[in-house]
Design an enzyme around this catalytic site. Structure first.
Site, mmCIF file in Angstrom:
data_model
loop_
_atom_site.group_PDB
_atom_site.id
_atom_site.type_symbol
_atom_site.label_atom_id
_atom_site.label_comp_id
_atom_site.label_asym_id
_atom_site.label_seq_id
_atom_site.Cartn_x
_atom_site.Cartn_y
_atom_site.Cartn_z
ATOM 1 N N LYS A 1 -88.754 89.760 -126.430
ATOM 2 C CA LYS A 1 -88.069 90.825 -127.264
ATOM 3 C C LYS A 1 -88.810 92.116 -127.240
ATOM 4 C CE LYS A 1 -84.264 88.501 -128.374
ATOM 5 N NZ LYS A 1 -82.794 88.919 -128.155
ATOM 6 N N ASP B 1 -82.699 86.681 -135.464
ATOM 7 C CA ASP B 1 -83.024 85.145 -135.831
ATOM 8 C C ASP B 1 -84.297 85.098 -135.809
ATOM 9 O OD1 ASP B 1 -80.292 83.946 -136.215
ATOM 10 O OD2 ASP B 1 -79.699 84.301 -134.326
#
Length: 360
Positions: free
Chosen positions: A62, A94
């Site tokens: 990410k 998340d």
């Protein structure tokens, strides 16, 4: 199975992103590890795993998207002459995306406010806090955390950095997707270095809202040479919004359940990603947590650290290539005993405390 996807084409991603990442002080390509034992088990020629267990100092891919998007936001503000007061970057997560946003915000001397939905492990929340972010826990699923993050950003004149597109925020989501393209460029170079001179036959991608899959589809569907790889999306059974949407032929939301694949626990495809998913995916499959756990254990035995989200790629491939109808699916995907397959393992075990603590 979607037999016409290989003929779908789109424009290429920005060429600037890879150069930007290469200049970061902690940048290094993540490993592309060949696992011959898996190739034998699955009846294909070669299997490679793109191991994202350590990317820019974090245990998931990410940071590629967050770093590029935050860089672009700050660069545009400077070009527009906006005063360099600290900016607050807001995200829902998340786990991995929020931690990446917090890390990159802190690196630039900015602030971060991260919204986390129910079900995120306390250790994942603590990791975001340790990056210096303010954390708001939302007692609701991921989609509601996204909505609240967007509201908070608007109310505070902050900047929403979200990897699922929302009205008015599509450009930043585009930058996040562009950031992920570095991963694909590395795979090209690493395959060539290991003697693979053609495109892989199949690339398997874990899918949440579909932004990483959008980057992968863009990479392989924008090239005009050689046969295009087949692209397989893998989701949790508890949150198979892309599979449901492809079945319906339009983007739909689903009610999500609990899953150890926390980073994939998303109920609605990104509106920015959907045209790419609909046009460019050859196949989609949903897997149970038990299959992801077995896949993570198998990868660990072969020396690859992979949490449930990352191991979903192997779990999905196993499901597609075994059981009733497997021969027809192999044929539809163009696979044989000489095929090269690439699995994207998008997180390491350190990114997913559920895997470490509960192994569910």
């Amino acid at each position: 199975m979607r037999p016409d996807a290989g003929g779908w084409h789109c424009a290429p991603a920005s060429a600037e992103t890879r150069a930007f990442h290469a200049e970061l002080p902690d940048y290094a390509p993540t490993p592309l590890t060949e696992l011959p034992a898996l190739a034998v088990e699955l009846g294909v020629g070669r299997v490679f795993v793109k191991d994202e267990s350590c990317r820019l100092g974090l245990p998931a891919f990410k940071a590629l998207g967050a770093s590029w998007a935050i860089h672009r936001v700050l660069a545009e503000r400077a070009a527009d002459g906006i005063q360099p007061d600290p900016v607050t970057f807001v995200a829902a997560t998340d786990g991995n995306h929020g931690r990446a946003v917090a890390r990159m915000a802190r690196r630039h001397g900015q602030h971060a406010h991260v919204f986390v939905p129910q079900g995120v492990h306390p250790r994942a929340v603590a990791a975001i806090v340790d990056e210096g972010a303010k954390v708001t826990e939302v007692p609701a699923p991921y989609d509601e955390a996204v909505r609240r993050a967007a509201e908070a950003a608007a109310a505070a004149d902050a900047v929403l950095v979200q990897d699922t597109a929302l009205p008015g925020h599509e450009r930043i989501t585009e930058w996040i997707v562009e950031g992920y393209s570095t991963l694909c460029a590395e795979i090209d170079e690493q395959l060539a270095a290991q003697g693979v001179t053609e495109e892989p036959a199949l690339v398997c991608v874990p899918v949440g809202v579909g932004s990483l899959a959008q980057a992968v589809i863009t990479h392989y569907r924008s090239r005009g040479f050689g046969p295009a790889p087949a692209l397989l999306a893998v989701e949790p059974e508890a949150a198979a919004c892309v599979l449901a949407s492809l079945t319906r032929g339009e983007a739909v939301g689903v009610t999500t359940g609990e899953t150890a694949m926390a980073g994939l626990n998303c109920g609605t495809p990104s509106s920015l990603a959907w045209p790419y998913l609909h046009g460019g995916l050859d196949a989609a499959v949903a897997v149970p947590d038990s299959a992801a756990a077995r896949a993570a254990a198998r990868l660990a035995a072969l020396g690859v650290s992979s949490g449930p989200c990352g191991a979903a790629a192997l779990a999905g491939l196993r499901l597609v290539l075994t059981g009733a109808g497997a021969d027809a699916r192999r044929t539809a995907l163009g696979l044989d005993t000489t095929s090269v397959v690439v699995l994207l393992s998008t997180e390491g075990t350190a990114a997913n405390p559920h895997h470490l603590v509960e192994d569910r």
